[in-house]
Design an enzyme around this catalytic site. Structure first.
Site, PDB file in Angstrom:
ATOM      1  N   ARG A 287       0.873  -1.290  -0.001  1.00 23.26           N
ATOM      2  CA  ARG A 287      -0.169   0.034   0.072  1.00 23.26           C
ATOM      3  C   ARG A 287       0.716   1.379  -0.252  1.00 23.26           C
ATOM      4  NH1 ARG A 287      -2.149   0.478   5.554  1.00 23.26           N
ATOM      5  NH2 ARG A 287      -0.641   2.348   5.467  1.00 23.26           N
TER       6      ARG A 287
ATOM      7  N   HIS B 299      -3.706   4.270   4.471  1.00 18.44           N
ATOM      8  CA  HIS B 299      -4.867   3.148   4.836  1.00 18.44           C
ATOM      9  C   HIS B 299      -6.181   3.904   4.314  1.00 18.44           C
ATOM     10  CE1 HIS B 299      -7.447   0.232   6.411  1.00 18.44           C
ATOM     11  NE2 HIS B 299      -7.999   1.005   6.849  1.00 18.44           N
TER      12      HIS B 299
ATOM     13  N   TYR C 258       4.363   5.643  11.182  1.00 22.36           N
ATOM     14  CA  TYR C 258       4.452   4.116  11.665  1.00 22.36           C
ATOM     15  C   TYR C 258       5.217   3.208  10.857  1.00 22.36           C
ATOM     16  CZ  TYR C 258       0.490   3.438   8.877  1.00 22.36           C
ATOM     17  OH  TYR C 258      -0.503   3.583   7.719  1.00 22.36           O
TER      18      TYR C 258
END
Length: 406
Positions: free
Chosen positions: A292, A296, A305
């Site tokens: 990805r 998200h 993160y």
């Protein structure tokens, strides 16, 4: 904007993310270890791959495709236009035209490859990120945006395209797909069903139940897991001790891991899995190993993160650039083709902007409609409270206008 642009470079991941592994114990009072920024390549199982990141064709002993230059250009066009639509939707959300958007950036090959493997009579159960599969099923891209603007619950008839409405509840569509596939088998049809879900959804109980029922009833369903490495902020190694495709063994059906950035491999593997299901040989799990590239959803900040180096390493495996290199290598496309596609993508982007901006504003009070067939006192009370709350903003605006006039 170029149609092949990928996500911007991301900063380094912070050291507060915890350990990357799932085993071992932490001593009481011990300092939390920084999350690993690199993943051991030697432990990764081999991928089914037909096209390298450099755009070179390779052979696989079990899976293959033989496509004409026109078909190859078609796959490339699908991925480019899907990415352009996705980029436009992300921009529209940033401009306040959509409430939320879940980008597919980086996952175009997994979706277009698997989507083009489907027959018209096959049925698709998506999550909320399968914009490329929707494109392959003939769903108008602008229909995908009504839900994210809050003006409808999907905007298309699932039975028209055999493409179910987007499912927001994580993993539940795998059960829907299994039940539908069991019905297909009882009807004696030779069509197949495919269910899309992510690596994070694979941790849900619904997925485990779907695996159990599909195996026991030999349902003609393909479970297509897009392992994009991150379940929001949780990396795959924090979710499972074994590669995801190996989970199928415990339920009694086969699983395979395919290079999710290789559109040819995704097409070949999904086509074989669907044909297997149609022959009455039961379910199969396909794990598309991809990444990805963006957030998200547009409410997420992946720089919090994950490391910039990780994202950069996957940018080199870009699925669109990979196929373009192959097209140029074998002389299947020229500059005139790429230029015409660039113009087509810009036309698509403009159409998406125009359609979304012409959509009505969401009716905030509509959430209270159809909760109960005959109405309900509590719903009526909540509707009145919410209406009063909304009116308070209008009163404030009127007061501000009055003060400005004075």
């Amino acid at each position: 904007m170029t149609v092949e642009s990928t996500a911007a470079r991301k900063p380094r991941r912070t050291s507060a993310g915890g350990t990357g592994g799932t085993g071992g114990t932490r001593r009481t009072g011990a300092k939390k270890a920084p999350q690993s920024k690199s993943r051991p390549q030697s432990s990764e199982p081999p991928l089914v791959q037909l096209l390298t990141p450099e755009g070179e064709r390779v052979e696989h002993p079990e899976y293959s495709v033989d496509l004409s230059p026109e078909e190859l250009r078609g796959l490339y066009r699908d991925m480019v236009l899907t990415r352009r639509f996705d980029a436009e939707a992300t921009a529209l959300q940033r401009q306040g035209e959509l409430g939320l958007w879940a980008s597919l950036l980086g996952q175009e090959a997994a979706q277009i490859g698997s989507g083009r493997a489907l027959r018209d009579d096959d049925y698709v159960f998506p999550t909320y990120r399968e914009h490329g599969v929707a494109w392959c099923r003939g769903v108008d891209p602008t229909n995908l945006l009504g839900m994210f603007r809050g003006v409808n619950h999907g905007g298309w008839d699932p039975n028209t395209n055999n493409f179910h409405l987007y499912t927001i509840v994580i993993g539940s569509q795998t059960l829907h797909a299994t039940g539908y596939a069991m019905g297909v088998a009882k009807d004696g049809a030779d069509s197949a069903v495919i269910a899309y879900f992510g690596d994070g959804a694979s941790s849900q109980g619904d997925v485990a139940e779907a695996f159990t029922f599909s195996a026991v009833y030999n349902a003609p369903v393909v479970f297509f897991c897009q392992n994009n490495q991150w379940a929001i902020s949780e990396p795959t190694e924090r979710q499972t001790r074994v590669p995801l495709y190996q989970r199928a063994q415990g339920y009694g059906f086969p699983g395979v891991r395919v290079d999710g950035n290789d559109v040819l491999a995704c097409l070949a593997v999904t086509r074989a899995a669907l044909e297997r299901a149609r022959r009455g040989e039961g379910p199969m799990l396909v794990e598309a190993f991809t990444y990805r590239m963006g957030a998200h959803t547009t409410s997420d900040d992946p720089t919090k993160y994950r490391a910039a180096e990780e994202t950069e390493s996957w940018q080199a495996k870009d699925p669109i650039l990979r196929l373009r290199r192959y097209l140029e290598r074998v002389g299947a496309a020229d500059e005139a083709f790429f230029a015409a596609l660039e113009a087509e993508s810009e036309t698509l982007g403009k159409r998406v902007r125009d359609v979304v901006r012409a959509m009505p504003q969401p009716d905030r009070m509509a959430i209270f409609d159809h909760v109960y067939a005959d109405g309900h006192a509590l719903v009526d009370e909540e509707r009145a409270q919410f209406a009063a709350y909304q009116a308070s903003f209008d009163d404030g605006a009127a007061d501000d206008a009055a003060e400005g006039a004075n």
